[in-house]
Design an enzyme around this catalytic site. Structure first.
Site, PDB file in Angstrom:
ATOM      1  N   ASP A 117       0.851  -1.199   0.000  1.00 28.85           N
ATOM      2  CA  ASP A 117       0.000   0.000   0.000  1.00 28.85           C
ATOM      3  C   ASP A 117       0.879   1.239   0.000  1.00 28.85           C
ATOM      4  OD1 ASP A 117      -1.581  -2.163   1.822  1.00 28.85           O
ATOM      5  OD2 ASP A 117      -2.958  -0.925   0.658  1.00 28.85           O
ATOM      6  N   ASP A 143     -10.909  -4.329  -1.859  1.00 32.24           N
ATOM      7  CA  ASP A 143      -9.924  -3.970  -0.837  1.00 32.24           C
ATOM      8  C   ASP A 143     -10.578  -3.061   0.192  1.00 32.24           C
ATOM      9  OD1 ASP A 143      -6.661  -2.268  -1.036  1.00 32.24           O
ATOM     10  OD2 ASP A 143      -7.880  -2.896   0.666  1.00 32.24           O
TER      11      ASP A 143
HETATM   12  C1  DX5 Z   1      -6.765   1.398   2.420  1.00 29.98           C
HETATM   13  C2  DX5 Z   1      -5.912   0.172   2.387  1.00 29.98           C
HETATM   14  C3  DX5 Z   1      -6.571  -0.924   3.222  1.00 29.98           C
HETATM   15  C4  DX5 Z   1      -5.750  -2.156   3.314  1.00 29.98           C
HETATM   16  C5  DX5 Z   1      -6.613  -3.291   3.821  1.00 29.98           C
HETATM   17  O1  DX5 Z   1      -6.082   2.443   1.802  1.00 29.98           O
HETATM   18  O2  DX5 Z   1      -5.740  -0.253   1.035  1.00 29.98           O
HETATM   19  O3  DX5 Z   1      -7.811  -1.217   2.614  1.00 29.98           O
HETATM   20  O4  DX5 Z   1      -5.183  -2.436   2.122  1.00 29.98           O
HETATM   21  O5  DX5 Z   1      -6.837  -3.014   5.168  1.00 29.98           O
HETATM   22  P1  DX5 Z   1      -7.987  -3.724   6.013  1.00 29.98           P
HETATM   23  O6  DX5 Z   1      -8.115  -5.143   5.518  1.00 29.98           O
HETATM   24  O7  DX5 Z   1      -7.479  -3.635   7.422  1.00 29.98           O
HETATM   25  O8  DX5 Z   1      -9.213  -2.923   5.754  1.00 29.98           O
END
Ligand code: DX5
Length: 239
Positions: free
Chosen positions: A47, A187
């Site tokens: 990320d 996501d």
């Molecule tokens: C947001 C990120 C999150 C991450 C996943 O910018 O992209 O969505 O990847 O995080 P969780 O699974 O904790 O929502």
């Protein structure tokens, strides 16, 4: 990266379970990648945040490059960065096989996707919750994957936005109209209690960060549970 196109609407696609590294121990990222590989993930998502496109700052290509040799698992870079073109070569050179750009951050999306493909990587576009699907209607020929965000990007541990499920369903129908298979990734807030809705709506690639890393029985059990639940949801969807 393109799978052979299943007869789009009526056969089980490959289910991919992919961790976000956001909740990982940043002091031991190489070890964390090895633990994820051992857990059986299909890819590892990095990320990348610039503090402008999203209100958070994470890491650049050098950090990813430092971890590349620790595992053979493919990497994908989720570029939550404004105007990403000038940085994309660095992420491909760092060892990311798939590059995800946000439609909202690209002034010339068609050109940006062509740049990714010309560099030999697979190309994906991410859409924030408010962004309509027709934003990508004219670049489907360039896509290997579409990412429908189920949180507003920038942070892990946020609540899944269930009202995105009709958008996921419409996205799968739109992608089925393309002349090749295009994966549909989701996501944000994916857990054992939300993956059924996301996969049942048509997502076959699922990102999980906080739920996966916090699983009481460890990463391997988390991956297995998510894969099972996603497969069950697709089986119901296809019945
Ligand atoms: C947001 C990120 C999150 C991450 C996943 O910018 O992209 O969505 O990847 O995080 P969780 O699974 O904790 O929502």
């Amino acid at each position: 990266m393109n799978q052979p196109a299943p007869s789009a609407a009526d056969s089980m696609p490959g289910i991919k379970i992919i961790p976000s590294v956001l909740p990982a121990d940043f002091a031991r990222l190489g070890d964390e990648c090895q633990a994820l590989e051992l857990a059986g993930v299909d890819r590892i998502q990095w990320d990348v945040m610039d503090g402008r496109f999203v209100p958070n700052l994470t890491f650049g290509a050098d950090v990813i490059a430092a971890c590349r040799s620790t595992v053979s698992t493919p990497f994908e870079a989720h570029l939550m960065i404004e105007d990403p073109d000038h940085l994309i070569p660095g992420f491909v050179n760092a060892g990311c096989q798939l590059i995800i750009v946000h439609a909202e951050a690209c002034r010339h999306l068609h050109r940006t996707l062509a740049l990714i493909k010309d560099l030999g990587a697979s190309a994906a576009v991410a859409l924030n919750p408010h962004t309509p699907l027709d934003t990508v209607a004219h670049v489907l020929d360039q896509l290997d994957m579409l990412l429908v965000m189920t949180v507003n990007p920038g942070f892990g541990g946020q609540q899944y936005i269930a009202t995105m499920e009709p958008k996921i369903n419409d996205a799968r129908a739109m992608l089925d109209g393309a002349d090749h298979w295009i994966d549909l990734e989701v996501d944000g807030g994916i857990s054992s209690s939300t993956i059924g809705g996301a996969a049942g709506a048509g997502a076959n690639v699922l990102i999980s960060g906080s739920w996966m890393f916090k699983h009481a029985d460890g990463l391997g059990a988390a991956v297995t549970e998510l894969r099972q639940l996603a497969t069950e949801a697709w089986t119901t969807r296809l019945a």
